[in-house]
Design a protein around this motif. Structure first.
Motif, short mmCIF file in Angstrom:
data_model
loop_
_atom_site.label_atom_id
_atom_site.label_comp_id
_atom_site.label_asym_id
_atom_site.label_seq_id
_atom_site.Cartn_x
_atom_site.Cartn_y
_atom_site.Cartn_z
N GLU A 254 0.97 -1.12 -0.06
CA GLU A 254 0.05 -0.03 -0.10
C GLU A 254 0.88 1.23 -0.01
O GLU A 254 0.40 2.38 -0.68
N LEU A 255 2.00 1.29 0.72
CA LEU A 255 2.82 2.44 0.82
C LEU A 255 3.41 2.66 -0.59
O LEU A 255 3.43 3.58 -1.06
N ARG B 175 1.92 2.10 -3.60
CA ARG B 175 0.65 2.43 -4.31
C ARG B 175 0.74 3.66 -3.85
O ARG B 175 0.31 4.53 -4.88
N ARG B 176 1.16 4.27 -2.83
CA ARG B 176 1.04 5.78 -2.48
C ARG B 176 2.16 6.76 -2.72
O ARG B 176 2.17 7.70 -2.34
N GLY B 177 3.17 5.95 -3.38
CA GLY B 177 4.40 6.50 -3.93
C GLY B 177 5.61 6.43 -3.11
O GLY B 177 6.78 6.94 -3.24
N TYR B 178 5.59 5.54 -1.84
CA TYR B 178 6.68 5.36 -1.02
C TYR B 178 6.97 4.05 -1.50
O TYR B 178 6.93 3.02 -0.87
N GLN C 211 2.21 7.81 7.22
CA GLN C 211 1.42 7.24 6.29
C GLN C 211 1.58 5.71 6.76
O GLN C 211 0.37 5.10 6.66
N VAL D 260 -1.81 3.48 7.16
CA VAL D 260 -1.93 2.01 6.45
C VAL D 260 -2.28 0.99 7.39
O VAL D 260 -3.01 0.21 7.23
N GLU E 153 -5.77 1.24 8.71
CA GLU E 153 -6.61 0.84 7.73
C GLU E 153 -6.64 -0.85 7.64
O GLU E 153 -7.92 -1.29 7.45
#
Length: 158
Positions: A26-27, A29-32, A106, A110, A113
């Motif tokens: 997920e990180l 996907r968020r750009g990390y 972040q 995550v 979530e």
């Protein structure tokens, strides 16, 4: 048939691994991109006062050289920086950058979530019961995330 103690340990480790792998994905996907658990451990240790490769190595239970490699990656990504020590101009102190703190924040979001997804699967009450049972078994003191090297410690310490 009940599970063995080893099966229980592996199931708990599997839960950790499942959550961690999902968080890493997920990180990304968020750009990390390419965040790893050791990066989190290291940034938390730096934020808590590990100002040098030697100190980071001690806190992570790794060699100074391994800590230096981790620092290099964190610096390359802009998550950690080094600055002159105001007490000793020959020394450099490590600091987590605002971007590094953003990555940590972040990551925490995550995991919240992912916990919510588990609550949807099990039901909030059941997950809370499970968490309470884990607290009863392992204690409620926070786990030190800056010491992943505990696995390699001398068993004589136990």
């Amino acid at each position: 048939m009940p599970r063995s103690g080893a099966d229980l340990a592996l199931a708990l480790l599997g839960g950790f691994r499942t959550l961690t792998d999902a968080a890493i994905a997920e990180l990304a996907r968020r750009g990390y991109d390419d965040v790893r658990p050791v990066h989190d451990f290291a940034m938390r240790a730096v934020a808590a006062g590990a100002e040098s490769a030697s100190e980071l190595g001690r806190r992570l239970s790794v060699t100074k050289q391994s800590a230096a490699r981790t620092i290099a990656v964190l610096q390359e990504r802009g998550w950690v920086t080094s600055e002159a020590d105001p007490r000793d101009a020959r020394r450099k102190r490590l600091r987590v950058t605002p971007l590094g703190f953003e990555v940590l924040t972040q990551g925490e979001a995550v995991f919240d979530e992912l916990r919510a997804r588990w609550a949807e699967q099990l039901g909030e009450a059941e997950l809370e019961r499970f968490e309470a049972q884990l607290d009863a078994l392992v204690g409620v003191l926070p786990i030190r995330f800056d010491t992943p090297g505990w696995i390699s410690r001398d068993l004589g310490e136990l």
